[in-house]
Design a protein around this motif. Structure first.
Motif, short mmCIF file in Angstrom:
data_model
loop_
_atom_site.label_atom_id
_atom_site.label_comp_id
_atom_site.label_asym_id
_atom_site.label_seq_id
_atom_site.Cartn_x
_atom_site.Cartn_y
_atom_site.Cartn_z
N PHE A 1 0.76 -1.18 0.04
CA PHE A 1 -0.08 0.07 -0.08
C PHE A 1 1.13 1.38 -0.09
O PHE A 1 1.88 1.32 0.79
N GLN A 2 0.36 2.19 -1.03
CA GLN A 2 1.46 3.56 -0.90
C GLN A 2 0.29 4.53 -1.23
O GLN A 2 -0.55 4.33 -1.80
N LYS A 3 0.66 5.60 -0.61
CA LYS A 3 -0.26 7.01 -0.86
C LYS A 3 -0.37 7.01 -2.31
O LYS A 3 0.57 6.97 -2.96
N MET A 4 -1.43 7.51 -2.93
CA MET A 4 -1.81 7.38 -4.21
C MET A 4 -1.25 8.68 -4.60
O MET A 4 -1.62 9.83 -4.02
N THR A 5 -0.57 8.78 -5.90
CA THR A 5 -0.13 10.09 -6.53
C THR A 5 -1.19 10.62 -7.54
O THR A 5 -2.27 9.68 -7.98
N GLN A 6 -0.91 11.83 -8.10
CA GLN A 6 -1.66 12.50 -8.87
C GLN A 6 -1.90 11.57 -10.14
O GLN A 6 -2.85 11.45 -10.89
N GLU A 7 -0.86 11.16 -10.52
CA GLU A 7 -0.39 10.34 -11.85
C GLU A 7 -1.28 9.20 -11.73
O GLU A 7 -2.00 8.75 -12.73
N GLN A 8 -1.24 8.52 -10.56
CA GLN A 8 -2.06 7.21 -10.24
C GLN A 8 -3.47 7.37 -10.53
O GLN A 8 -4.11 6.58 -11.04
N ALA A 9 -3.85 8.55 -9.91
CA ALA A 9 -5.18 8.84 -9.93
C ALA A 9 -5.83 9.18 -11.30
O ALA A 9 -6.75 8.55 -11.68
N GLN A 10 -5.12 9.80 -11.99
CA GLN A 10 -5.53 10.30 -13.30
C GLN A 10 -5.63 8.84 -14.22
O GLN A 10 -6.60 8.83 -15.01
N ASP A 11 -4.47 7.81 -13.99
CA ASP A 11 -4.42 6.85 -14.73
C ASP A 11 -5.70 6.01 -14.40
O ASP A 11 -6.50 5.30 -15.43
N ILE A 12 -6.01 5.74 -12.95
CA ILE A 12 -7.45 4.90 -12.86
C ILE A 12 -8.55 5.51 -13.38
O ILE A 12 -9.38 4.87 -13.98
N ALA A 13 -8.80 6.90 -13.10
CA ALA A 13 -9.86 7.57 -13.59
C ALA A 13 -10.17 7.45 -15.25
O ALA A 13 -11.19 7.29 -15.87
N GLY A 14 -8.82 7.63 -15.88
CA GLY A 14 -9.02 7.47 -17.31
C GLY A 14 -8.92 6.28 -18.07
O GLY A 14 -9.42 6.01 -19.30
N ASN A 15 -8.44 5.02 -17.34
CA ASN A 15 -8.36 3.80 -18.21
C ASN A 15 -8.72 2.56 -17.39
O ASN A 15 -8.84 1.88 -18.42
#
Length: 154
Positions: free
Chosen positions: A5-19
């Motif tokens: 478990f790692q704190k979510m980064t902005q890039e990871q949030a965008q990847d999940i939301a977009g893909n």
């Protein structure tokens, strides 16, 4: 296999939301299905320190959110990577999230809410000790939907 478990980064949030796109009725859980959920998910201030990305073998396999509802209760939300759902991995993923929650937040109770149509998830939650405590209607995804609140005593 261990989950990290790692704190979510902005890039990871965008990847999940977009893909991350779920099939059929489960597209209900696509991050962009509800504008308010999407806004919170993509806004670092609103996401705060509540969201974690979960890795297994250096691959992102899911995410969790943890929010203290009160002094005793931790409310969780989560999602598995779409191509991993329905393959018998949910139990281990949920157990890992519960272990993380218990060791980091020390709650008396853990709650979650699930769409009533998602019988597959409800069955898993009951198998791991959650019990239904409330039914409610929530405005989301452009409509009103039946949900079930479930609770696990810590």
């Amino acid at each position: 296999m261990d989950y990290i478990f790692q704190k979510m980064t902005q890039e990871q949030a965008q990847d999940i939301a977009g893909n991350w796109r779920y099939d059929g009725e489960y597209s209900f859980y696509d991050m962009d299905a509800d504008p308010e959920d999407l806004e919170e998910f993509l806004d670092p201030e609103k996401r705060a320190d509540n969201y974690f990305i979960v890795f297994q073998d250096n691959e992102a396999v899911g995410f969790y959110s943890f929010r203290l509802a009160d002094q005793e209760t931790l409310d969780i939300g989560f999602g598995m990577k779409p191509d991993l759902t329905g393959r018998g991995q949910g139990s281990a993923f949920l157990k890992a999230g519960l272990d993380f929650a218990k060791s980091n937040y020390h709650p008396q109770k853990i709650t979650l809410s699930v769409a009533d149509f998602n019988k597959r998830a409800i069955k898993l939650y009951e198998k791991l000790g959650f019990r239904k405590v409330e039914s409610f209607v929530q405005a989301t995804n452009g409509g009103h939907f039946d949900f079930v609140k479930m609770e696990l005593n810590g």
